[in-house]
Each structure stands twice: as structure tokens, then as C-alpha cells.
Design a protein around this motif. Structure first.
Motif, short mmCIF file in Angstrom:
data_model
loop_
_atom_site.label_atom_id
_atom_site.label_comp_id
_atom_site.label_asym_id
_atom_site.label_seq_id
_atom_site.Cartn_x
_atom_site.Cartn_y
_atom_site.Cartn_z
N ILE A 197 0.84 -1.20 0.00
CA ILE A 197 0.00 0.00 0.00
C ILE A 197 0.88 1.25 0.00
O ILE A 197 0.67 2.16 -0.81
CB ILE A 197 -0.94 -0.01 1.22
N PHE A 198 1.86 1.29 0.91
CA PHE A 198 2.72 2.47 1.01
C PHE A 198 3.59 2.64 -0.25
O PHE A 198 3.63 3.72 -0.86
CB PHE A 198 3.61 2.38 2.24
N MET A 199 4.27 1.57 -0.65
CA MET A 199 5.15 1.66 -1.81
C MET A 199 4.36 1.81 -3.11
O MET A 199 4.83 2.42 -4.07
CB MET A 199 6.08 0.45 -1.86
N GLY A 200 3.15 1.23 -3.12
CA GLY A 200 2.29 1.42 -4.28
C GLY A 200 1.94 2.88 -4.47
O GLY A 200 1.91 3.39 -5.59
N MET A 201 1.65 3.56 -3.36
CA MET A 201 1.38 5.00 -3.41
C MET A 201 2.61 5.75 -3.92
O MET A 201 2.51 6.62 -4.80
CB MET A 201 1.01 5.51 -2.02
N ILE A 250 0.56 -2.85 14.18
CA ILE A 250 1.43 -1.68 14.06
C ILE A 250 1.84 -1.41 12.62
O ILE A 250 1.95 -0.26 12.18
CB ILE A 250 2.67 -1.83 14.98
N ASN A 251 2.02 -2.46 11.81
CA ASN A 251 2.36 -2.26 10.39
C ASN A 251 1.18 -1.69 9.61
O ASN A 251 1.35 -0.82 8.74
CB ASN A 251 2.84 -3.57 9.77
N LEU A 252 -0.02 -2.18 9.92
CA LEU A 252 -1.21 -1.65 9.23
C LEU A 252 -1.46 -0.20 9.63
O LEU A 252 -1.89 0.61 8.79
CB LEU A 252 -2.43 -2.51 9.56
N ILE A 253 -1.18 0.14 10.88
CA ILE A 253 -1.37 1.53 11.32
C ILE A 253 -0.40 2.47 10.62
O ILE A 253 -0.80 3.54 10.11
CB ILE A 253 -1.21 1.63 12.85
N PHE A 254 0.87 2.10 10.58
CA PHE A 254 1.88 3.03 10.06
C PHE A 254 1.97 3.04 8.54
O PHE A 254 2.28 4.09 7.95
CB PHE A 254 3.25 2.71 10.67
N PHE A 255 1.72 1.91 7.89
CA PHE A 255 1.87 1.88 6.43
C PHE A 255 0.57 1.53 5.69
O PHE A 255 0.34 2.02 4.59
CB PHE A 255 2.98 0.89 6.06
N GLY A 256 -0.25 0.70 6.30
CA GLY A 256 -1.51 0.36 5.65
C GLY A 256 -2.49 1.51 5.59
O GLY A 256 -3.36 1.56 4.72
N ILE A 257 -2.33 2.49 6.48
CA ILE A 257 -3.22 3.65 6.54
C ILE A 257 -3.21 4.44 5.23
O ILE A 257 -4.16 5.16 4.90
CB ILE A 257 -2.81 4.56 7.73
N PHE A 258 -2.15 4.28 4.44
CA PHE A 258 -2.03 5.04 3.20
C PHE A 258 -2.96 4.53 2.10
O PHE A 258 -3.00 5.09 1.01
CB PHE A 258 -0.57 5.04 2.71
N ILE A 259 -3.76 3.50 2.40
CA ILE A 259 -4.79 3.05 1.47
C ILE A 259 -5.82 4.17 1.25
O ILE A 259 -6.55 4.19 0.26
CB ILE A 259 -5.48 1.77 1.98
#
Length: 325
Positions: free
Chosen positions: A255-259, A305-314
Motif C-alpha cells: 500500500i505504502f510503496m504502491g502509493m 502496528i504495520n497496518l497503522i503506520f503503512f496500511g493507513i495510506f490506502i
């Protein structure tokens, strides 16, 4: 709408990816049974080249290429095969000299790739493969990733006092200098993954499933692709927990790197972020990334914690745009 050519390329890509990953997984098992930790580590590095090889074979079968690009792909493929053969000979004869040959040849190959890149401008022919495409945005995303990684690490260790101080002690200026220099002798491993995941597969999956679902599916594929590494390298004793962490981590990072990739169309930005993630993780953990024993609580904490910090960019603007990649 995805084209017939792209569908054909995806079919070839997945066939090559699955077969080669399975073969390398059997090799990892062999090294694991022999307790040859150095060869396991090197085989993990070789697996990182498989997505790029899968792309190169898919494109070679379906498209015509300029001579210089063919030379680049040919050298990349030859070195991957050479590396695998050398490591298999090391397992067969149980001799560490083959791991030394792998390390030396890897350094030489990096220098060769850098020479080709700057002398022939091989990757400038397409903007997404050019190092300095959208450079200002790329620098911003690198800084953003480092900030988020640091904040996530502090949050993860903060409630465990001993682990927190161990992390602080593991960080020093010399390691950051080595981190910078080491990039030029290891970047092509990360290029090997990112050419497959972000450059080749992400746009195609997003055309089929849409931007959000496309990167989530990519994250699942990327996570499951680590299954042999999880079993024989990361956490042999708590394999299922490691697989869960790996899949959700890859979803969050996709999600983060896709953005980042949609915003810059610069694959080298993703290569750098991938490199930083793997190496910074090694730094804060004191180099202890293999043979971990993971609890259920560790698994739940890591996923959240990974979904909070990087998954949030969905929910980022890039995913809300109507126009598809």
C-alpha cells in the motif's frame, strides 16, 4: 482494461516465478538440513532476483528489445544462474569458498551494472526506470519512510524496556555510513524484487482489480512468495506466525510503496525504500533477523502496528483518483 499482451506476460511471469521459487525453496531446505547458515542467507538473496528474471523472460517472449537492453537482461540472468550454481556447489562439497566466490562475484557484478547504467544510459529509455524521475517527490517519500520506520520502531520497542535500550545501542553513525556505501554493492537484489512487484505486476493488477484491491492482492502474493524464506530462514520454529506477519507486512508495504510508485513512477525509489527497510530492520534488531521465535502476541502486535503506520495510506489521495494506473 488490460491487454491480451499483458495477460500473456502475466501468465509467463507467474509460471516462471512459481517454478523457480519452488526450486530455490527445495535448495533452502537442503541448506537448512545441513545447517549451512551462510548459504541460506545467500540463497535468500538469490531469491530476490527471481521476480526480475520472471519479468525479463515474460518480456523476451512477447516483445522486441534494443540490443543494449537485451545485453542488460542477459547479464542479469546469467549472473542469477551463476550465483545459484555456485551456492549449490557449496552445498554439495560443503566448502565455504563457494560462498566467498558468490560474495566477490556479486560485488563485481554490481560495479558492472553501474558502469553499464552510466555509460550506456540503458535505463533512461523509459522514464519509470530512470533514477532521477520525479526526484523531489522521491526524496520526500524516502524521508517520509525513514520517519515512519523510526516512529514504528520506537513504538514497537517502547513498552519493552530492555528491547528499547538494545535498539538504541545498536544505532550508530558508522552503521549509517556503511548503510549508504553498501547500497552500491547490493542494490540489484532489491531491484530484482521491485522490477517484478511494483514495475511489472502492480499496474497490471490495478488495471484488473482497481487501485486499492490491486495493491492488496499484490501484497498477498508478495507475502506468500516468502513462504520458504519464512520456513527455513526467518522463523523455522514458529513458521505459521511468521507467515501471518509477512503477509500483512507485505500488504501494508504494498500500500505504502504502491502509493510512492503511483506518485513518482520511479522504480528506483521503491528499490531504495525496500533496501532501507531490510537494512534498517537489521540495524535496530542488532542483526538478529533469522531464526526468530515469535509468540501470538508478537504476531498480533506486528500486524496492527504495520497496518497503522503503512496500511493507513490506502486512504491516500493516490488511491482516490478516478484515473487508473
Amino acid at each position: 482494461m488490460i491487454t491480451r499482451l499483458e495477460r500473456k506476460q502475466m501468465k509467463i511471469f507467474f509460471i516462471v516465478l512459481i517454478i523457480t521459487t519452488f526450486i530455490l525453496g527445495l535448495s533452502l531446505r537442503w541448506a537448512y538440513i545441513l545447517k549451512d547458515n551462510m548459504t541460506i542467507t545467500n540463497l535468500v538473496a538469490v531469491q530476490m532476483l527471481i521476480p526480475a528474471i520472471s519479468v525479463m523472460i515474460a518480456e523476451l517472449k512477447t516483445e522486441k528489445h534494443e540490443d543494449i537492453l537485451f545485453t542488460f537482461n542477459f547479464l542479469f540472468t546469467i549472473f542469477t544462474m551463476f550465483s545459484y550454481i555456485i551456492l549449490m556447489l557449496g552445498l554439495l562439497f560443503q566448502n565455504e569458498i563457494f560462498n566467498m566466490i558468490f560474495g566477490i562475484s556479486s560485488a563485481i557484478f554490481h560495479l558492472l551494472l553501474i558502469t553499464i547504467y552510466f555509460k550506456e544510459s540503458i535505463l533512461v529509455r523509459e522514464e519509470r526506470l530512470y533514477t532521477f524521475t520525479n526526484s523531489r517527490k522521491s526524496i520526500f517519500f524516502i524521508i517520509l519512510f525513514v520517519f515512519l520506520f523510526a516512529l514504528r520502531s520506537f513504538m514497537a520497542f517502547f513498552f519493552n524496556r530492555d528491547e528499547f535500550f538494545n535498539m538504541i545501542n545498536n544505532i550508530n553513525i558508522l552503521l549509517f555510513l556503511i548503510l549508504f556505501l553498501n547500497y552500491f554493492f547490493s542494490f540489484y537484489f532489491f531491484f530484482g524484487e521491485e522490477l517484478g512487484w511494483r514495475y511489472f505486476l502492480q499496474p497490471k493488477l490495478q488495471k484488473i482489480f482497481g487501485k486499492r484491491i490491486g495493491v492488496i492482492i499484490l501484497g498477498v502474493i508478495w507475502g506468500v512468495w516468502h513462504i520458504f524464506i519464512s520456513l527455513y530462514y526467518y522463523s523455522p520454529d514458529t513458521f505459521l506466525y511468521q507467515v501471518l506477519i509477512q503477509v500483512f507486512f507485505c500488504i501494508a508495504m504494498s500500500i505504502f510503496m504502491g502509493m510512492c510508485y503511483m506518485e513518482t513512477e520511479n522504480i528506483w525509489l521503491c528499490v531504495i525504500i525496500h533496501y532501507l527497510n531490510n537494512n534498517l530492520a537489521g540495524m535496530v534488531s542488532g542483526g538478529e533477523i533469522a531464526n526468530k521465535v515469535i509468540s501470538l502476541n508478537d504476531t498480533i502486535d506486528a500486524i496492527i502496528i504495520n497496518l497503522i503506520f503503512f496500511g493507513i495510506f490506502i486512504f491516500a489521495k493516490s488511491y482516490r483518483k478516478v484515473k487508473k494506473v
